[in-house]
Design a protein around this motif. Structure first.
Motif, mmCIF file in Angstrom:
data_model
loop_
_atom_site.group_PDB
_atom_site.id
_atom_site.type_symbol
_atom_site.label_atom_id
_atom_site.label_comp_id
_atom_site.label_asym_id
_atom_site.label_seq_id
_atom_site.Cartn_x
_atom_site.Cartn_y
_atom_site.Cartn_z
ATOM 1 N N PRO A 79 0.842 -1.270 -0.056
ATOM 2 C CA PRO A 79 -0.022 -0.002 -0.144
ATOM 3 C C PRO A 79 0.755 1.151 -0.158
ATOM 4 N N MET A 80 0.517 2.280 -0.815
ATOM 5 C CA MET A 80 1.143 3.387 -1.075
ATOM 6 C C MET A 80 0.490 4.649 -1.271
ATOM 7 N N ASP A 81 0.813 5.849 -1.151
ATOM 8 C CA ASP A 81 0.543 7.012 -1.408
ATOM 9 C C ASP A 81 0.378 7.249 -3.087
ATOM 10 N N VAL A 82 -0.743 7.795 -3.535
ATOM 11 C CA VAL A 82 -0.893 7.950 -4.915
ATOM 12 C C VAL A 82 -1.102 9.655 -4.939
ATOM 13 N N TYR A 83 -0.326 10.206 -6.109
ATOM 14 C CA TYR A 83 -0.905 11.335 -6.599
ATOM 15 C C TYR A 83 -0.699 11.276 -7.943
ATOM 16 N N ARG A 84 -1.955 11.544 -8.496
ATOM 17 C CA ARG A 84 -1.723 11.160 -10.199
ATOM 18 C C ARG A 84 -2.782 12.342 -10.831
ATOM 19 N N GLN A 85 -2.436 12.679 -12.049
ATOM 20 C CA GLN A 85 -3.235 13.336 -13.009
ATOM 21 C C GLN A 85 -3.902 12.168 -13.739
ATOM 22 N N GLU A 112 -9.629 3.328 -13.358
ATOM 23 C CA GLU A 112 -9.789 2.119 -12.887
ATOM 24 C C GLU A 112 -8.788 1.859 -11.798
ATOM 25 N N PHE A 113 -9.265 1.138 -10.884
ATOM 26 C CA PHE A 113 -8.321 1.170 -9.705
ATOM 27 C C PHE A 113 -7.105 0.175 -9.824
ATOM 28 N N ASP A 114 -7.153 -0.598 -10.792
ATOM 29 C CA ASP A 114 -5.825 -1.584 -11.124
ATOM 30 C C ASP A 114 -4.832 -0.455 -11.684
ATOM 31 N N GLU A 115 -5.148 0.504 -12.315
ATOM 32 C CA GLU A 115 -4.228 1.293 -13.027
ATOM 33 C C GLU A 115 -3.127 2.176 -11.937
ATOM 34 N N LEU A 116 -3.794 2.372 -10.934
ATOM 35 C CA LEU A 116 -3.323 3.203 -10.040
ATOM 36 C C LEU A 116 -2.025 2.543 -9.248
ATOM 37 N N THR A 117 -2.046 1.379 -9.012
ATOM 38 C CA THR A 117 -0.994 0.567 -8.186
ATOM 39 C C THR A 117 -0.390 -0.523 -9.350
ATOM 40 N N PRO A 118 0.286 -0.295 -10.398
ATOM 41 C CA PRO A 118 0.846 -1.286 -11.088
ATOM 42 C C PRO A 118 1.642 -2.152 -10.355
ATOM 43 N N VAL A 119 1.475 -3.588 -10.921
ATOM 44 C CA VAL A 119 2.346 -4.562 -10.323
ATOM 45 C C VAL A 119 3.894 -4.200 -10.566
ATOM 46 N N ASN A 164 -2.416 5.047 1.262
ATOM 47 C CA ASN A 164 -2.569 3.621 1.596
ATOM 48 C C ASN A 164 -3.428 2.922 0.522
ATOM 49 N N PHE A 165 -3.232 3.182 -0.812
ATOM 50 C CA PHE A 165 -3.997 2.361 -1.865
ATOM 51 C C PHE A 165 -3.141 0.931 -1.381
ATOM 52 N N SER A 166 -4.364 0.173 -1.525
ATOM 53 C CA SER A 166 -4.144 -1.372 -1.483
ATOM 54 C C SER A 166 -4.795 -2.245 -2.630
#
Length: 359
Positions: free
Chosen positions: A146-152, A233-240, A163-165
């Motif tokens: 889990p991590m912090d995300v800041y994106r356009q 889409e949620f998966d796009e925010l925390t790529p593997v 904490n994106f998980s």
């Protein structure tokens, strides 16, 4: 001279491909012996396992590529030196630079094959290799922590959350800001975001607040809980973690451009992957020059001394390359300089050793 060129070129290519054929099965056997218990315990099918080891063969061969090339050149050039064939070539009036020509022909062929592999074939193999590994061998580590995300996320909207998980499909302290030009039109915030898998891009927002900005007076809309559609889409925010390895060169360039627009914190990691797809094949020329310079001299200790020196230099090359890449991923160092620094340093060493070998 054509006979000499073909003789050396043939030995260059055959020795390299023979070492690949010899070492890859050893790697497969070692890998299988370590992982067979997990493969059986997690009930991987025979077809999936065979496909995994086909992908592993390509992945492993690409990983060992610099070392195997280096050792192959040292091996057959040392044999030429021990049989005094190199002395005969040079005594006939052939310059040392002319002697190097077939080596560079061979290096060019291997480089072209290496570039094609790294741009297109290895990413496809890496995708299958990593999917199997995280599905059956490392299930708990398949995604980023889990991590912090800041994106356009598009031309008009920016999101921030903590904490994106990806495993739980949740995030906290979520904010979405909508702009038109440079002007903020509205802002959505929530203490918690939960992805709803029953509908496309449907989310549940807890402690929902929407502030609509106007010239005269802002308005607030509040709800304890709201189900709504959001434009990502949620998966796009925390790529593997291995996503960059699985994309071919064109897809990777497009992916990096997209991630830059989104403000991804992993840009350096992706750029490193781009630069390495060029730097590793190009290192063929540098490693070839060093290997010839080391092994063209007939030494009292024979081939063993040349192999020992070569292995020390080869593993130093791999070690320095890994250290430079790791530092670049964890810091603000320019990824291009970090990736190419090993080639630059060893290119200087190669030219120094070539001058010494010539004398």
């Amino acid at each position: 001279m054509k006979i000499l060129d073909w003789y050396i070129l043939k030995r260059y290519l055959l020795t390299f491909f023979m070492l690949v054929i010899l070492f890859v099965p050893i790697g497969i056997i070692i890998d299988f012996s370590e992982k067979v218990d997990k493969i059986i315990a997690n009930e991987a099918s025979l077809n999936e396992t065979l496909e995994y080891y086909l992908n592993f063969t390509i992945y492993f061969a690409n990983l060992l590529f610099p070392i195997l090339l280096f050792l192959s050149v040292i091996w057959f050039t040392s044999k030429l030196a021990n049989n005094t064939e190199i002395v005969a070539f040079l005594s006939s009036g052939v310059s040392f630079y002319r002697f190097l020509r077939p080596y560079f022909f061979g290096a060019t062929i291997v480089t072209i094959i290496g570039i094609w592999f790294s741009m297109f074939l290895v990413p496809k193999a890496s995708n299958g290799y990593n999917e199997f590994k995280y599905k059956y061998l490392k299930r708990s580590n398949a995604v980023e922590k889990p991590m912090d995300v800041y994106r356009q996320i598009n031309d008009n909207e920016i999101i921030y959350a903590r904490n994106f998980s990806l495993a739980r499909k949740t995030a906290s302290s979520f904010t979405l800001e909508h702009f038109e030009g440079q002007e903020l039109k509205f802002k959505i915030s929530a203490s918690r975001l939960q992805y709803n898998p029953d509908s496309i891009n449907m989310y549940t927002l807890s402690n929902y607040v929407k502030r609509v900005v106007s010239k005269r007076e802002d308005s607030l809309i509040k709800q304890n809980k709201l189900d709504t559609v959001l434009p990502f889409e949620f998966d796009e925010l925390t790529p593997v973690r291995y996503i960059a390895e699985t994309l071919n060169y064109n897809e990777l360039k497009e992916f990096i451009a997209q991630e830059k627009r989104r403000g991804s914190p992993n840009i350096n990691r992706y750029l490193i992957e781009v630069y390495r797809r060029w730097s590793i094949p190009i290192s063929t020329f540098i490693l070839t020059l060093i290997a010839v310079s080391v092994s063209a001299i007939k030494r009292r200790g024979g081939m063993g001394v040349n192999l020992a020196i070569g292995m020390a230099l080869g593993f130093s090359f791999v070690f320095i390359d890994k250290v430079a890449v790791t530092i670049a991923e964890k810091s603000t160092i320019n990824p291009f300089l970090a990736v190419w620094s090993t080639n630059i340093v060893f290119a200087i060493i190669a030219f120094y050793m070539m001058k010494k070998a010539k004398r």
